[in-house]
Design an enzyme around this catalytic site. Structure first.
Site, PDB file in Angstrom:
ATOM      1  CB  CYS A 168      45.876 -13.303 -41.060  1.00  0.00           C
ATOM      2  SG  CYS A 168      46.040 -14.634 -42.249  1.00  0.00           S
ATOM      3  CG  HIS A 218      41.381 -14.276 -39.682  1.00  0.00           C
ATOM      4  ND1 HIS A 218      41.572 -13.097 -40.380  1.00  0.00           N
ATOM      5  CD2 HIS A 218      42.071 -15.217 -40.352  1.00  0.00           C
ATOM      6  CE1 HIS A 218      42.346 -13.329 -41.425  1.00  0.00           C
ATOM      7  NE2 HIS A 218      42.673 -14.610 -41.444  1.00  0.00           N
ATOM      8  CD  GLU A 252      39.343 -10.776 -38.800  1.00  0.00           C
ATOM      9  OE1 GLU A 252      40.026 -11.035 -37.783  1.00  0.00           O
ATOM     10  OE2 GLU A 252      39.741 -11.038 -39.961  1.00  0.00           O
TER      11      GLU A 252
END
Ligand SMILES: Nc1ncnc2c1ncn2[C@@H]1O[C@H](COP(=O)(O)OP(=O)(O)O)[C@@H](O)[C@H]1O
Ligand SMILES: [Mg+2]
Lengths: 81, 257, 737, 81
Positions: free
Chosen positions: B86, B203, B205
């Site tokens: 990002c 993302h 994560e």
């Protein structure tokens, strides 16, 4: 007709963007930069009106749409007639 | 393996990334402060998401001048693995480590939602644990994720297979609708020519734990770990030192080193 | 000399002025008058509300900190505390929607982290005028962008809230923002200037002339004149706030801080006087040392500025250097501007002269409290008694119409602009009844919700207040959570009007009673009065923020149907109650009748039954019934599941069909379970004396409801979904020209 | 010294912001508006350099920091010496 309208924050209003840019320029060694204010520029193509009409319409557009007079000010110029 | 998560002022996915690398993937992970000049011996650098310097001026434009970025460039230049997520992707673009630029999302709004991305190239250090054409469900959260590159650059990227992920629908089909931010060629993730620097808008994560709805993001981290292990020659047998971290609800103080 | 005009400009009455003169033993100078004026404003001083707010229950078994600090604190075990508070930013958001809303978020975040907590979630309750008017759209667009712009950048997920549209908010939009933080129980910080001789340190952004008199502005009605005054609105800097957060938490973790207070409304004035008053000390500061953004600011401006992203810290003198180092590391200023004294006075010097010298207790604690007259509004008689209109013939069509009402339709247009996942804790994303956060490394989690129904409160403020509490708790119960603490934001008109005061008093009493019966303490909140434009007040709008504890996050049910062939159970009773319903408002333009009745004991049993069923792992989907009633709740379950599954429901209640489908009777929850588990749920309900029955099954591509052998609703899921999904976005579609 | 730097998207890059402004203006009845391009303006206060130095530093700053040459172009002028 080509018109340019500049909109920026009033002097007393905080400009975090400008400050951050100034700090970044300092970090890069541009210490000559004392202050930065960041604003918006609108380049507008107008059609079918004469100068007098334009001079009435442009500030109207700026005041009503492009700027919020509570925190922003604007200026304008006619680039090409 | 040792991962380094860079903390810029305004980074806000730094701890999320740290958490997943350390607590979910079991890797040794450290924070790297943006003012540092030392990568502390990490095997991989991750530039996390967030709003470095408030994303003022342009996303990622100011962070690229941070001292740590000089080291990251050197590291990348010598083949080190670098992942930008990002805002991290935006920084990599601004820093010239990846080609192209980001524009505002086509609808001019911040977008936070789950999207689907398709693995276009699984022969990279970031995607080898998946297969080509595999569809991953991973969230995005950004304002400037509308990837732009001039036409000749785009065809070069395609020719070199540098497009690693593309936005698609749940069946893997590309469409204007699925390409939520309007990216050129639906590009969601891009690798450099050398194959060691990847930037992606989604993302991973945020999609690495079942309780949060998707574990597809682990494919990216898994691939990286595999790659690093192979590179180090530890092979399959000698597993990496497994971390037994105590997971706490509150992050350790980010920036306290 | 203080003349009548000056007093009027400061919103102080002659009596109040005389009280000030009495308290300080002389005439105040202009700066001192300014200080009293903001601290004694409605916004800071709670002049009209204080006597009523005392009615809230403020004790409870999980309570650590009740009202009076920057935020409330509850103990959630494992050495952790949850810190939360709600705040309104209505007036600024009307004048400058983006910045008004953004700084609203900024302010509430500071309230949370000033206590030593890391903000983990934001919720926002928004009310606007109808979307067919472009001004309302542009206010909404600005407000949502502002919340998104600030919260996203700061890195806190915005996980829930509500959006409601009504004509009464056209020139009085409501923007209430609630923040939830997490702290270590043994590391909480208070706003106390303890320790005579300790340093008073200013940290964060520089002071400018922005927002001067924001607090008094928030306490005045709008009129033509305010429009012209065009008061200065603050601009927020979320980036700086993020740095401030990290620096403050780092300083706290290293035990460098004695007391800390954010500079919100009334800025330096509020933080200095309150910190001293609460600690029983005084403060001496040098205004020349206050970091200033603009040249030539005078003491009045410095003291009253509401520049954002600033904090005041009290620390022991030998810790100052280390503190400064931390702030410098985060690129922030930290400047010692004075010290703590023992004389219980605030003294400030400017250019070597003593310009302020006032007793802090007078400013903070002696603000007059008014028991303003209250009178039952005349309009009530007209609106509460009425005859139900005749039932429309095509309820199937009405069903679609309701789904497309912006008050019921999907709010994704709003929350997709919010980063609701950052910090990787959000298990239940916006769109469900309550948001749920997991706590990393623990089995338990936190549930949270904001709720309020101003139409009910308009028709019956006491019951409206009670229902708001009940509904918020019901939302939590659907996540299997036990409510533990309450914060609330009370948005009302001009309290000097007896009819408004009556609404306020009734609402507060309703909320207080419900909280007492639910055994949840009110830990704080906010009152926003003077929500009037040109003499027209908003509907009385209480917004309740309730936090719940989830014992086992692995058991949290989904908001939508998970699969076909599952059993739909209805807990609670359907009654013929259409008063105050969205159905009446939308279809007949009637805002009349009595809102649905609420039996709190029954409500509690229904909620407890739901909670136990969830905890026992019996429930796949849970959803409470609210606006739009049973039919809408069922449809929402169809839309919110991953596969958009339809349903077949059969009902035989002896009621008008429209009341059955769209009535908003309280204390009802839909539970969906697999067949074997459904039986267990029914048994559990029987044991708990809760009415429960199987009303149908999930499956198919249609939404079908039978009433006494007649098919009254029969719509394709996709059609309903599109009506529900596109309603708000369609208003914002830019017409391509 | 006061300097103004204008940064805007290159012609070849789509400007949805400008288009949205144009559409909004049309909705309000300003049909004379044919086209709008939106950009950024930086007003910078410089200190301690003469004109020649400024003329070197300004484009440098603009090129290195303020504009991203892949998508943006810039122009500048000295407002006050
Ligand atoms: N302003 C908002 N910000 C974030 N989420 C919102 C907002 N408004 C509504 N939502 C989400 O949309 C969902 C539906 O809202 P609403 O219909 O008011 O729910 P309920 O009736 O159950 O309280 C909820 O999950 C809520 O959190
Ligand atoms: Mg609900």
């Amino acid at each position: 007709m080509k018109v340019r309208i500049l909109v920026s924050l009033k002097e007393s209003v905080l400009d975090p963007q400008g400050q951050t840019v100034r700090n970044a320029l300092h970090t890069l060694g541009y210490h000559q930069v004392k202050d930065v204010r960041q604003g918006k520029v609108f380049e507008i193509e107008l059609e079918g009106l004469d100068r007098a009409e334009a001079e009435k319409v442009i500030p109207e557009i700026a005041d009503r749409v492009l700027a919020n007079p509570i925190i922003e000010k604007f200026s304008w110029e006619i680039l090409e007639a | 393996m040792k991962f380094g998560v860079v903390v810029f002022p305004g980074s806000n996915c730094d701890y999320d990334t740290f958490h997943v690398l350390q607590n979910v993937m079991g890797q040794e992970t450290v924070f790297l402060w943006h003012k540092e000049h030392d990568l502390r011996g990490v095997d991989c650098v991750v530039l996390p998401g967030g709003f470095s310097y408030g994303d003022y001026l342009r996303s990622g434009a100011i962070a690229r001048f941070s001292p740590i970025m000089r080291e990251v460039k050197k590291f990348a230049g010598s083949g080190g693995l670098v992942l930008g997520i990002c805002n991290g992707f935006q920084i990599l673009l601004e820093a010239g480590l990846l080609p192209g630029a980001m524009l505002r999302n086509k609808n001019l709004k911040f977008l936070c939602q789950h999207v689907h991305i398709r693995i276009e190239n699984n022969r990279t250090a970031f995607s080898s644990a998946g297969h080509r054409g595999q569809v991953l469900r991973i969230p995005i959260a950004h304002f400037d994720g509308n990837y732009y590159a001039p036409p000749d650059l785009l065809s070069e990227l395609e020719k070199n297979k540098q497009v690693v992920f593309r936005y698609c629908d749940e069946n893997g089909k590309l469409s204007e609708e699925a390409n939520v931010n309007g990216s050129a060629h639906s590009i969601a993730g891009l690798i450099n020519h050398q194959g060691n620097v990847l930037g992606m808008m989604p993302h991973p994560e945020r999609a690495s734990e079942k309780i949060l709805g998707s574990e597809d993001g682990k494919i990216i981290f898994r691939s990286m770990i595999d790659y690093l292990e192979k590179k180090r020659g530890t092979g399959k047998k000698k597993a990496t030192r497994a971390f037994r971290p105590t997971v706490t609800p509150l992050p350790p103080l980010i920036g306290t080193f | 000399m203080i003349d009548a005009k000056t007093l009027a400009d400061h919103n102080l009455t002659r009596e109040e002025y005389e009280l000030i003169v009495n308290l300080i033993g002389r005439e105040p100078n202009l700066t001192e008058l300014g200080i009293f004026s903001v601290m004694w404003s409605e916004h800071c001083g709670y002049k009209s509300s204080r006597v009523h707010l005392k009615k809230f229950p403020t004790r409870g078994k999980y309570l650590i900190q009740g009202p009076g600090e920057n935020a409330g604190v509850m103990d959630i075990g494992d050495g952790l505390a949850v810190v939360f508070k709600i705040e309104s930013h209505n007036h600024p958001s009307y004048i400058e929607p983006y910045q008004g809303a953004a700084t609203g978020v900024g302010g509430i975040l500071r309230d949370i982290f000033t206590m030593g907590a890391r903000p983990v979630a934001v919720l926002d309750s928004l009310r606007f005028g109808p979307l067919d008017q472009p001004e309302n759209r542009s206010i909404m667009d600005g407000v949502v962008s502002g919340i998104s712009g600030y919260g996203n950048s700061f890195g806190v997920p915005t996980v829930g809230g509500e959006v409601y549209f009504h004509e009464c908010y056209a020139q009085n939009p409501l923007v209430n923002v609630c923040c939830v933080g997490l702290a270590r129980k043994d590391k909480l910080f208070l706003a106390r200037a303890r320790g005579v001789g300790n340093a008073v340190i200013y940290v964060g952004a520089r002071t400018g002339r922005d927002g001067i008199h924001g607090a008094t502005m928030a306490s005045a009605e709008f009129g033509e004149e305010t429009e012209h005054k065009r008061p200065n609105v603050q601009v927020g800097d979320p980036f700086k706030e993020k740095l401030l957060l990290e620096a403050c938490l780092e300083a706290m973790a290293r035990d460098l801080i004695v007391g800390i207070q954010d500079m919100g409304a009334a800025g330096l004035t509020c933080s200095t006087t309150e910190m001293a008053a609460k600690a029983g000390t005084g403060m001496e500061i040098n205004l020349d040392l206050v970091p200033q953004r603009e040249a030539g600011m005078n003491p009045y401006e410095i003291m009253l500025s509401e520049s954002q992203e600033r904090m005041l810290i009290v620390a022991e003198p030998d810790k100052v250097e280390e503190l400064k180092k931390i702030f410098t590391k985060w690129d922030l200023e930290a400047v010692v501007i004075g010290k703590v004294t023992d004389d219980e006075r605030l003294k400030a010097y400017f250019h070597g002269q003593l310009v302020i010298d006032i007793p802090v207790k007078a400013v903070v604690d002696l603000c007059p409290a008014y028991r303003r007259p209250a009178r039952t509004p005349a309009f009530l008689r007209k609106v509460t008694r009425f005859r139900l209109p005749e039932m429309p013939s095509d309820l199937n069509q009405v069903f679609l119409q309701l789904l497309a009402s912006p008050n019921i339709s999907d709010k994704e247009w709003v929350f997709r602009q919010y980063d609701h996942m950052v910090q990787v804790n959000t298990m239940v994303l916006p769109g469900a009844d309550a948001a749920v956060l997991r706590l990393k490394g623990l089995k338990k989690g936190l549930a949270m919700t904001l709720d309020g129904n101003s139409l009910y409160t308009y028709l019956n403020p006491r019951r409206g207040g009670q229902i708001a509490v009940a509904e918020a708790c019901r939302n939590l119960a659907c996540a299997g959570a036990t409510p533990i603490g309450v914060t609330n934001c009370l948005n009302f008109g001009n309290p000097e009007k007896p009819e408004i005061m009556w609404q306020f008093k009734q609402t507060v009493e309703g909320i207080a009673e419900a909280c007492r019966r639910f055994e949840i303490p009110v830990t704080g909140g906010n009152v926003s009065f003077y929500n009037e434009t040109e003499g027209k007040a908003i509907y009385p709008t209480p917004v309740l923020g309730i936090i719940g504890l989830v014992e086992d996050t692995s058991r949290v049910p989904a908001a939508g149907f998970c699969g076909a062939g599952e059993v739909i159970i209805l807990l609670g009773e359907n009654k013929e109650e259409l008063g105050g319903s969205e159905y009446l408002r939308l279809v007949f333009s009637e805002e009349k009748g009595q809102p649905p009745a609420l039996n709190i004991e029954k409500e509690k049993r229904v909620q407890e039954c739901c909670r136990q069923a969830v905890r026992a792992g019996l429930v796949r989907t849970a959803h409470d019934l609210s606006e739009g009633g049973l039919a809408v709740a069922l449809a929402e379950c169809s839309f919110k599941g991953p596969h958009r599954i339809g349903f077949q429901v059969k009902l035989d209640d002896r009621l008008r069909t429209d009341a059955l489908l769209f009535g908003e009777s309280q204390s009802r929850i839909i539970l969906v379970a697999r067949k074997d588990k459904a039986r267990k749920i029914l048994a559990l309900a029987r044991k708990m004396k809760v009415r429960a029955r199987i009303i149908g099954r999930t499956g198919g591509r249609k939404m079908v409801i039978w009433h006494r052998k007649k098919k009254v609703v029969d719509q394709p899921v996709e059609l309903g979904y599109r009506a529900w999904k596109n309603s708000i976005p369609d208003y914002f579609k830019v017409k391509k020209t």
